[in-house]
Design a protein around this motif. Sequence first.
Motif, short mmCIF file in Angstrom:
data_model
loop_
_atom_site.label_atom_id
_atom_site.label_comp_id
_atom_site.label_asym_id
_atom_site.label_seq_id
_atom_site.Cartn_x
_atom_site.Cartn_y
_atom_site.Cartn_z
N GLU A 40 0.83 -1.21 0.00
CA GLU A 40 0.00 0.00 0.00
C GLU A 40 0.87 1.26 0.00
O GLU A 40 0.55 2.23 -0.69
CB GLU A 40 -0.92 -0.01 1.21
CG GLU A 40 -2.05 -1.03 1.12
CD GLU A 40 -2.85 -1.14 2.39
OE1 GLU A 40 -4.00 -1.62 2.33
OE2 GLU A 40 -2.33 -0.74 3.47
N TYR A 54 0.25 3.63 -3.07
CA TYR A 54 -0.54 4.83 -2.82
C TYR A 54 0.28 6.05 -2.41
O TYR A 54 -0.25 7.17 -2.39
CB TYR A 54 -1.61 4.54 -1.77
CG TYR A 54 -2.55 3.45 -2.19
CD1 TYR A 54 -3.26 3.55 -3.40
CD2 TYR A 54 -2.74 2.31 -1.41
CE1 TYR A 54 -4.12 2.54 -3.80
CE2 TYR A 54 -3.60 1.30 -1.80
CZ TYR A 54 -4.28 1.42 -3.00
OH TYR A 54 -5.14 0.41 -3.41
N LEU A 62 -8.29 3.69 0.04
CA LEU A 62 -8.42 2.67 1.09
C LEU A 62 -9.74 2.78 1.87
O LEU A 62 -10.08 1.88 2.64
CB LEU A 62 -7.24 2.79 2.06
CG LEU A 62 -5.84 2.57 1.48
CD1 LEU A 62 -4.78 2.70 2.57
CD2 LEU A 62 -5.74 1.20 0.80
#
Length: 271
Positions: free
Chosen positions: A5, A9, A37
């Motif tokens: 993640e 991101y 998320l």
Amino acid sequence: MTPQEVKQYILEFVEYMNRKRAQINYNSVQAHIESQLNRKVPIRTIRRYGKSCGLKWRKTRQMTAHDADDDYWTAISEFRKLLREINKDQLIFIDEVAIYSTMVPRRTLVASGQQPLILVQEPSAYAKRFDFIAAINGSQPIACGTFTSEQRVSLRVKGFRQKVINQWITDVLAPVINQLGIKDLYLICDKSSSHNRVSMMQALRAGKCYRVKNILHMPTGSAKYISPLDNPLWHSFKETIRNKHPLILFDIPAVLSQTFYSLSRSQVSKK
């Protein structure tokens, strides 16, 4: 956040925004993460992950759409190649620049406890504008002219319009070109609407000049990369004018002319 993640991101999102040449900060990153998320992530946590990814704050530099356009640079490269195939003495660059009656030096010596103040007759915002046009051939300045605010009022124009430039070409530039004694010359200028190829050639003919073979327009927005007038000659010219402060209004046209013709060959040829 998981390592995947963080990579997807934070790191990859910042890289994406960098490639788009768009400004990005941690608030934007936080908004992106939370939208992807669907949960809250503290900005302190995001900063910590960002630091671990090697993200750093850097001072921004401006970049125009032209600068990021490959076709733009290709056009500049091709135009430069064209000019290299022509003898330097066969090239004449012309350009215009605005000069103001109040142009103070950028630097001055200041003693301890004193202020770097320069006394002026009027603020720069209210200074009179002088439109200056000039031409160089090879490594030498060959012609110039100054268009005053009074002349603009008389002709009801706001600056260098086509008829003003063409009259200057006929009256000033054409005779000078004839005196050079060089055939098959090329006149180089930007794509301003004032630089109409047909009317400029007619202006040369009106001045009995038949030595210019063609008028070439530089690619849009490329003068600073091609014309020695635009870069760095105008900078040197303006700095010299600044260092002559204060200027007497009546003397400015003569000062501009004298300054231009006094430019050294090394300054002109520095491209």
